[in-house]
Every structure is written in C-alpha cells, then in structure tokens.
Design a protein around this motif. Structure first.
Motif, PDB file in Angstrom:
ATOM      1  N   GLU A 147      11.169   6.189   3.183  1.00 15.64           N
ATOM      2  CA  GLU A 147      10.613   7.543   3.166  1.00 15.64           C
ATOM      3  C   GLU A 147      10.687   8.150   1.755  1.00 15.64           C
ATOM      4  OE1 GLU A 147      12.553  10.069   5.956  1.00 15.64           O
ATOM      5  OE2 GLU A 147      11.125  11.702   5.690  1.00 15.64           O
ATOM      6  N   LYS A 148      11.800   7.870   1.086  1.00 17.22           N
ATOM      7  CA  LYS A 148      11.962   8.411  -0.272  1.00 17.22           C
ATOM      8  C   LYS A 148      10.971   7.739  -1.233  1.00 17.22           C
ATOM      9  CE  LYS A 148      15.857  10.138  -2.923  1.00 17.22           C
ATOM     10  NZ  LYS A 148      17.304  10.281  -2.937  1.00 17.22           N
ATOM     11  N   LEU A 149      10.803   6.430  -1.083  1.00 14.99           N
ATOM     12  CA  LEU A 149       9.855   5.716  -1.946  1.00 14.99           C
ATOM     13  C   LEU A 149       8.435   6.233  -1.725  1.00 14.99           C
ATOM     14  CD1 LEU A 149      11.081   1.990  -1.722  1.00 14.99           C
ATOM     15  CD2 LEU A 149      11.390   3.585  -3.619  1.00 14.99           C
ATOM     16  N   GLU A 150       8.113   6.485  -0.455  1.00 15.02           N
ATOM     17  CA  GLU A 150       6.756   6.980  -0.165  1.00 15.02           C
ATOM     18  C   GLU A 150       6.568   8.379  -0.748  1.00 15.02           C
ATOM     19  OE1 GLU A 150       6.486   6.554   4.124  1.00 15.02           O
ATOM     20  OE2 GLU A 150       5.562   4.562   3.924  1.00 15.02           O
TER      21      GLU A 150
ATOM     22  N   GLU B  18      12.483   4.096 -10.952  1.00 20.15           N
ATOM     23  CA  GLU B  18      13.928   4.326 -11.109  1.00 20.15           C
ATOM     24  C   GLU B  18      14.626   4.309  -9.755  1.00 20.15           C
ATOM     25  OE1 GLU B  18      14.630   6.924 -15.150  1.00 20.15           O
ATOM     26  OE2 GLU B  18      14.856   7.933 -13.242  1.00 20.15           O
ATOM     27  N   CYS B  19      14.029   5.020  -8.808  1.00 22.54           N
ATOM     28  CA  CYS B  19      14.626   5.123  -7.479  1.00 22.54           C
ATOM     29  C   CYS B  19      14.743   3.735  -6.850  1.00 22.54           C
ATOM     30  CB  CYS B  19      13.754   6.032  -6.619  1.00 22.54           C
ATOM     31  SG  CYS B  19      14.302   6.152  -4.925  1.00 22.54           S
ATOM     32  N   PHE B  20      13.705   2.949  -6.995  1.00 21.65           N
ATOM     33  CA  PHE B  20      13.699   1.615  -6.400  1.00 21.65           C
ATOM     34  C   PHE B  20      14.754   0.720  -7.069  1.00 21.65           C
ATOM     35  CE2 PHE B  20      11.825  -2.705  -5.927  1.00 21.65           C
ATOM     36  CZ  PHE B  20      12.023  -2.795  -4.563  1.00 21.65           C
TER      37      PHE B  20
ATOM     38  N   LYS C 141       1.720   5.105   0.918  1.00 22.63           N
ATOM     39  CA  LYS C 141       2.347   4.482   2.091  1.00 22.63           C
ATOM     40  C   LYS C 141       3.035   3.198   1.634  1.00 22.63           C
ATOM     41  CE  LYS C 141       1.819   6.988   5.603  1.00 22.63           C
ATOM     42  NZ  LYS C 141       3.132   7.490   5.990  1.00 22.63           N
ATOM     43  N   PHE C 142       4.127   2.844   2.319  1.00 20.68           N
ATOM     44  CA  PHE C 142       4.898   1.657   1.925  1.00 20.68           C
ATOM     45  C   PHE C 142       3.994   0.415   1.838  1.00 20.68           C
ATOM     46  CE2 PHE C 142       7.946  -1.874   2.880  1.00 20.68           C
ATOM     47  CZ  PHE C 142       8.713  -1.746   1.733  1.00 20.68           C
ATOM     48  N   ALA C 143       3.073   0.308   2.803  1.00 21.93           N
ATOM     49  CA  ALA C 143       2.191  -0.872   2.845  1.00 21.93           C
ATOM     50  C   ALA C 143       1.301  -0.936   1.604  1.00 21.93           C
ATOM     51  CB  ALA C 143       1.342  -0.825   4.096  1.00 21.93           C
TER      52      ALA C 143
END
Ligand code: SF4
Length: 386
Positions: free
Chosen positions: A333-336, A318-320, A342-344
């Motif tokens: 940072e919020k997604l992580e 949802e956030c994305f 980790k983003f990667a």
C-alpha cells in the motif's frame, strides 16, 4: 488515505567526536582533544528549534544519539538536548531514547548518569569478545571491559543492544560460534551483527589492498552469515533486518523508522533526515565537518545545507530499498501510494515470479519481503527489480 504504519517520527542527534579513529570506520567521526560542551549544547538547541518549525505537531517515538561516540557527551548535554526536544515535540509514552556507547570503563561508569538524563536504552560498541580481534580492530577497550560494560547496561536499562563485527581475518566458523554463544549469554534481547567490510578511504582499505590481511572469501562469508542466522534464531532472536537480531518486543524502534520509511529529523554534523512538509518528502542534510557545522549554526541558526524535495520515483525507490532490508518487508500500500501506481504496474509479474521461484522474495496480500536467502542477495534483487 494511507493506512500503514507511517506515524512514527524519530530524532537523530549526531555527536561527531571519538577518542581515536578505528581503522575500519568511515563514519563522520573526528578525533578532538577537548570539546566545549556548552558551545555544542547551544548549537544543538538552535538547530532543534530550526527543524522543529518544519515538523510541528508530531510526536516523537524515538530519539537516537549516534556518532562518533555519544558516550563522550556530558550527561548534562544529553539532558539539555532532551529537554529542548520535549519543548518542540510531545514524547510518546513509550518513547525509545537510545545512546551509542563505547565500553571503556570510564564510559560505562556514566550509564547511570545517562539514565538520569533520560536515556532508556544503550547500544554498546563491543565489536568483539576477543582481545586479539579488538586490537586488530583498533579498539580502545578490551574484552573484560566489554563484558563489564554489558553487565552495567544489564543492571541499568530494561533494554540494551550491542554490536559485534564478524567475518574477520582468519575467523573460523567454530570460533565465531563460540564467541556468538557467549554474546547471547550477555545480551538482553537485541544484538547487531555486522560482517567486516572494507570501506574506501579507511586505513583498512590501504592495508587490505596491500595484502596485509584478508577477509573471508564470499563462500565462507555466506556460511558465517547462515550460521549467524541459525544461532540467533535458535536463541529466539531472529534476524528482523539484514544485520539486526532481536527477541520479540526488543526490535529497535529507531531503526524501524528508517526501514519503514517514516519521518525523522536529523541534527548535528553530517546528520541526514527525512521530513514530510505539506505532503512532500524532503531529504535533509547538514554540513559534515564539525567546525563548519558549528560556524554555520552560529551564523544562520542551523547547520543545514540541503533540503532536497524528493519526487515520486525517488521516494518510491528509497522506501523500497529500505523496506527490503527488514524481514517484514515493504508495505504494498505504501509503495502504491508513493509511486502513484498499482503494484502490478510497478514490477512485472515475470520478474516477481522468477525471484519468488528462486526463493529470494515472498509476496503476500500486503507486503513484498525478502527471504533469508534473499537478504544475502539484496543488491542483485534491487538491480533486477529497479
Ligand atoms: S568509535 Fe565508532 S565512530 Fe568512532 S572511530 Fe571507532 S567505529 Fe568510528
């Protein structure tokens, strides 16, 4: 500790009634001759008290009266909801309190009363400055009334916005350019510009399928969108979201709460909310039908029928999806934080690189964001990445 803009908290109030149903509209709006406003005031009061229990200690950054047609509310009803809200939550000093209004002369005359009730921003449903288009869209007002309502808004409020619908049948680039230039002259820092979409279950859906009218083909629609972005950028009101354009400082705080995936309480029939309780995010939903909402409200003190706890994957998605609608993009940072990864490890570098090379996204140290070209292809970006 999460260190992003996540502290804003909003309240959405849904007023579900309209004078007439527009043929393109799939909102939760209902035509009802007369509404017992004192009954509705009391129902909002109980529902506010209920949801406030889950959101104690928060400050409100924004309140938004949407609908339906909230300008059909009595100013006293608006004032009483705001007074109640203020007993449950402290208001930020610069709180934004918006009311959606239709530009019929009767409703525009109420702007001053709404201001006295506590409203400090209106969002006017102009939809077009062309009488034929307004008639096609089934609107109750004409272009003259729309202009008059914007003049009143201009005099009454420091901030206001209005909506226009474009990519209408037979609309040319030139016609739209002229209409949009007139709109910019009437604006005060914020305009929402939506392409006409044909929603299932609406009269337009049947008429369009029957071949009564055609909306612009994909190429023309894309040209109209690009032209819109250019004209608005030249007017110093660039797109800060797919369909929303604002001068610096005029962006809608309330909508940014949704797009930044901050919390908001939703009250009234069919209102959605997102609230964090004991560290978990919940999606809330109330009964859609006004009479059922009212009846439940009376019987149980609120009209909520779902408090769904969102797991990490749902919150992340949802956030994305919300964040990729806005020019500032989504905080990495919020997604992580939401995904616990980790983003990667969230997206493969192959996918990120190929979208970046196509000029659809940009990844900075802190954010992943769509380019203007990417904003037009959000659905494909989403399905590719998710
Ligand atoms: S006034 Fe707005 S909410 Fe009401 S029917 Fe028309 S588009 Fe829908």
């Amino acid at each position: 500790m999460l260190n992003v803009q996540c502290d804003d908290f909003g309240l959405y109030v849904h007023w579900p009634f309209c004078k007439k149903k527009c043929p393109y509209c799939d909102f939760n709006s209902h035509v009802q001759e007369s509404v017992d406003q004192s009954l509705w005031r009391a129902a909002f009061k109980t529902e506010l008290a209920y949801i406030a229990e889950f959101t104690k200690g928060k400050n409100l950054s924004s309140i938004f009266f949407g609908g339906g047609t909230p300008s059909l509310m009595e100013a006293q009803t608006v004032a009483s909801i705001l007074a109640d809200a203020n007993t449950h939550w402290a208001f930020d000093d610069d709180i934004e309190i918006t009311l959606e209004a239709n530009p019929t002369s009767i409703e525009a005359q109420k702007f001053q009363d709404f201001k006295a009730a506590g409203i400090n921003r209106v969002s006017v449903g102009v939809q077009s400055l062309n009488d034929d288009a307004l008639q096609f869209l089934g609107r109750e007002h004409n272009a003259r009334e729309a202009v008059r309502a914007l003049e009143i808004a201009q005099k009454t409020f420091d901030r206001f916005s209005f909506d226009l619908i474009y990519a209408r049948p037979d609309q040319t680039l030139k016609e739209w350019e002229e209409e949009l230039s007139r709109a910019i002259d009437l604006s005060k820092g914020h305009i929402s510009l939506y392409q006409l979409t044909i929603e299932q279950g609406t009269p337009f859906y049947i008429q369009h399928n029957r071949g009564d009218f055609k909306i612009p083909e994909t190429d023309l629609a894309a040209d109209l969108y690009e032209l819109t972005n250019k004209i608005m950028a030249d007017a110093n009101m660039p797109a800060y979201e797919v369909s929303n354009y604002a001068a610096e400082g005029h962006q809608s705080k309330h909508n940014m709460i949704y797009w930044r995936y901050d919390d908001y309480a939703g009250v009234g029939p069919g209102a959605h909310g997102r609230v964090t309780v004991d560290g978990a995010k919940y999606a809330t939903r109330t009964h859609r039908a006004p009479d059922i909402w009212l009846e439940r409200n009376k019987a149980q003190g609120h009209g909520y029928h779902a408090f769904e706890k969102l797991d990490a994957a749902q919150s992340f998605e949802e956030c994305f999806m919300m964040g990729m609608r806005i020019a500032e993009g989504v905080s990495i940072e919020k997604l992580e934080h939401l995904s616990g990864k980790k983003f990667a490890d969230i997206f493969t570098s192959d996918k990120i690189n190929s979208l970046a090379q196509e000029g659809l996204i940009i990844v900075t140290q802190t954010h992943i964001k769509p380019t203007q070209k990417g904003m037009q292809r959000l659905n494909s970006i989403m399905s590719y990445l998710l």
